[in-house]
Design an enzyme around this catalytic site. Sequence first.
Site, PDB file in Angstrom:
ATOM      1  N   SER A   1      -4.596  -4.740  -7.884  1.00  0.00           N
ATOM      2  CA  SER A   1      -4.809  -5.307  -6.545  1.00  0.00           C
ATOM      3  C   SER A   1      -5.223  -6.772  -6.672  1.00  0.00           C
ATOM      4  O   SER A   1      -5.531  -7.240  -7.776  1.00  0.00           O
ATOM      5  CB  SER A   1      -5.917  -4.537  -5.825  1.00  0.00           C
ATOM      6  OG  SER A   1      -7.161  -4.799  -6.459  1.00  0.00           O
TER       7      SER A   1
ATOM      8  N   ASP B   1      -0.377  -4.431  -6.206  1.00  0.00           N
ATOM      9  CA  ASP B   1      -0.756  -3.627  -5.044  1.00  0.00           C
ATOM     10  C   ASP B   1      -1.161  -4.567  -3.895  1.00  0.00           C
ATOM     11  O   ASP B   1      -1.997  -5.452  -4.099  1.00  0.00           O
ATOM     12  CB  ASP B   1      -1.941  -2.743  -5.467  1.00  0.00           C
ATOM     13  CG  ASP B   1      -2.259  -1.648  -4.482  1.00  0.00           C
ATOM     14  OD1 ASP B   1      -1.379  -1.269  -3.693  1.00  0.00           O
ATOM     15  OD2 ASP B   1      -3.411  -1.140  -4.520  1.00  0.00           O
ATOM     16  N   HIS B   2      -0.598  -4.374  -2.727  1.00  0.00           N
ATOM     17  CA  HIS B   2      -0.945  -5.173  -1.540  1.00  0.00           C
ATOM     18  C   HIS B   2      -0.863  -6.687  -1.756  1.00  0.00           C
ATOM     19  O   HIS B   2      -1.807  -7.419  -1.424  1.00  0.00           O
ATOM     20  CB  HIS B   2      -2.351  -4.815  -1.028  1.00  0.00           C
ATOM     21  CG  HIS B   2      -2.437  -3.411  -0.533  1.00  0.00           C
ATOM     22  ND1 HIS B   2      -1.906  -3.012   0.667  1.00  0.00           N
ATOM     23  CD2 HIS B   2      -2.974  -2.293  -1.080  1.00  0.00           C
ATOM     24  CE1 HIS B   2      -2.113  -1.721   0.835  1.00  0.00           C
ATOM     25  NE2 HIS B   2      -2.749  -1.250  -0.226  1.00  0.00           N
TER      26      HIS B   2
ATOM     27  N   ASN C   1      -0.548   6.620  -4.010  1.00  0.00           N
ATOM     28  CA  ASN C   1      -1.569   5.678  -4.494  1.00  0.00           C
ATOM     29  C   ASN C   1      -2.959   6.294  -4.507  1.00  0.00           C
ATOM     30  O   ASN C   1      -3.436   6.774  -3.466  1.00  0.00           O
ATOM     31  CB  ASN C   1      -1.628   4.464  -3.564  1.00  0.00           C
ATOM     32  CG  ASN C   1      -0.441   3.544  -3.706  1.00  0.00           C
ATOM     33  OD1 ASN C   1       0.543   3.885  -4.367  1.00  0.00           O
ATOM     34  ND2 ASN C   1      -0.523   2.377  -3.104  1.00  0.00           N
TER      35      ASN C   1
HETATM   36  O1  G3H Z   1      -5.762  -0.725  -1.405  1.00  0.00           O
HETATM   37  C1  G3H Z   1      -6.836  -0.880  -1.932  1.00  0.00           C
HETATM   38  C2  G3H Z   1      -7.047  -0.535  -3.369  1.00  0.00           C
HETATM   39  O2  G3H Z   1      -7.866   0.598  -3.479  1.00  0.00           O
HETATM   40  C3  G3H Z   1      -7.577  -1.712  -4.127  1.00  0.00           C
HETATM   41  O3  G3H Z   1      -8.878  -1.980  -3.781  1.00  0.00           O
HETATM   42  O4  G3H Z   1      -8.999  -4.443  -3.397  1.00  0.00           O
HETATM   43  O5  G3H Z   1     -11.046  -3.140  -3.920  1.00  0.00           O
HETATM   44  O6  G3H Z   1      -9.321  -3.570  -5.679  1.00  0.00           O
HETATM   45  P1  G3H Z   1      -9.606  -3.361  -4.215  1.00  0.00           P
HETATM   46  P1  13P Z   2      -7.400   5.327  -1.810  1.00  0.00           P
HETATM   47  O1  13P Z   2      -8.483   4.432  -1.320  1.00  0.00           O
HETATM   48  O2  13P Z   2      -7.219   6.508  -0.919  1.00  0.00           O
HETATM   49  O3  13P Z   2      -7.570   5.738  -3.223  1.00  0.00           O
HETATM   50  O4  13P Z   2      -6.021   4.507  -1.707  1.00  0.00           O
HETATM   51  C1  13P Z   2      -5.636   3.605  -2.712  1.00  0.00           C
HETATM   52  C2  13P Z   2      -4.478   2.751  -2.319  1.00  0.00           C
HETATM   53  O5  13P Z   2      -3.766   2.989  -1.370  1.00  0.00           O
HETATM   54  C3  13P Z   2      -4.199   1.572  -3.175  1.00  0.00           C
HETATM   55  O6  13P Z   2      -3.179   0.802  -2.672  1.00  0.00           O
HETATM   56 ZN    ZN Z   3      -3.046   0.766  -0.548  1.00  0.00          ZN
END
Ligand code: G3H
Ligand code: 13P
Ligand code: ZN
Length: 325
Positions: free
Chosen positions: A58, A95-96, A270
């Site tokens: 992320s 991710d994102h 995920n």
């Molecule tokens: O989508 C969220 C994921 O769990 C990543 O979380 O931005 O705290 O690393 P983070």
């Molecule tokens: P959770 O917070 O449900 O584990 O989701 C993680 C996620 O979607 C990361 O992109």
């Molecule tokens: Zn996510």
Amino acid sequence: MSAVKYSDLGLVNTREMFKKAMEGKYAVPAYNFNNMEQIQAIIIACTESKSPLILQVSSGARKYANQTLLRFMAMGAVQMMKDMGGNIPVALHLDHGDSVDLCKSCIDTGFSSVMIDASHHSFKENIEISKQVVEYAHARDVTVEAELGVLAGIEDEVSSEVTHYTKPAEVEEFVAKTGVDSLAISIGTSHGAYKFKLKPGESVPPLRFDILEEVEKRIPGFPIVLHGASSVVKEYVDMINKYGGKMENTAGVPEDQLRKAARSAVCKINIDSDGRLAMTAMIRKVFAEKPGEFDPRKYLGPAREELVKMMKYKNENVLGSAGRA
Ligand code: G3H
Ligand code: 13P
Ligand code: ZN
């Protein structure tokens, strides 16, 4: 600096993984990592359960651990898997991703897959932004995930109080105009460890499988992604509370609903929060039972072991990805 090609790092993109997951009616796990113990646990669990794997990074992880270091960790993880006698496909996924530039930077530094999350923009802008990423990524054989609809909860720095379910009527146009390889949809899951707050006697509301089915009808055989899919494992929440933590009234996505989703067009699930809970529960336990302990290996080690156990369980019993690599 010249670009790093993901195949030189032993990584693959998600195309073949998703094709097999669709045919085999299972979902590939996408586990987030931020540190060494997490990536070790992910590699051990997926190698031992012979599961294909998507390693997720992320923006928060990039800030915490440094993007270059994370990429080298992924490369090391592939080698570790081979040293263990494994032969599982491993993708390194952003991710994102919140901008075209960030996606490009990850592609140039060895990521094999990226998510462009422009779901907070208008439909038209989401198409425009996602399309730009696809053009850059596909020229380098990197696969792209985009999102339609907004999940409640925190997605990196962006948070939404409410869920905006995906509108099935939009998916054909979105997929055709952007050329993305997979689509994250919003059907009632949410990010983080506080997904559902239940009153006594209440149970978690079912996911909107009607939306998923409508999406499947409109774009048959197209890989769908489920974010926010942690189950908020009760035994870990209880353990955290038992050993001095404070996590109130919370529930996640029930395993049977994830199983059902994994048998459908959902090809990627995920999971991040459940791993965080498992680690925290074990670390708290060690601290409570052995207050004199001060060697990080003595509490991060058990946390890593618990993570392995949890991920193997999920691969085998929830996602159905075990034995598919
Ligand atoms: O989508 C969220 C994921 O769990 C990543 O979380 O931005 O705290 O690393 P983070
Ligand atoms: P959770 O917070 O449900 O584990 O989701 C993680 C996620 O979607 C990361 O992109
Ligand atoms: Zn996510």
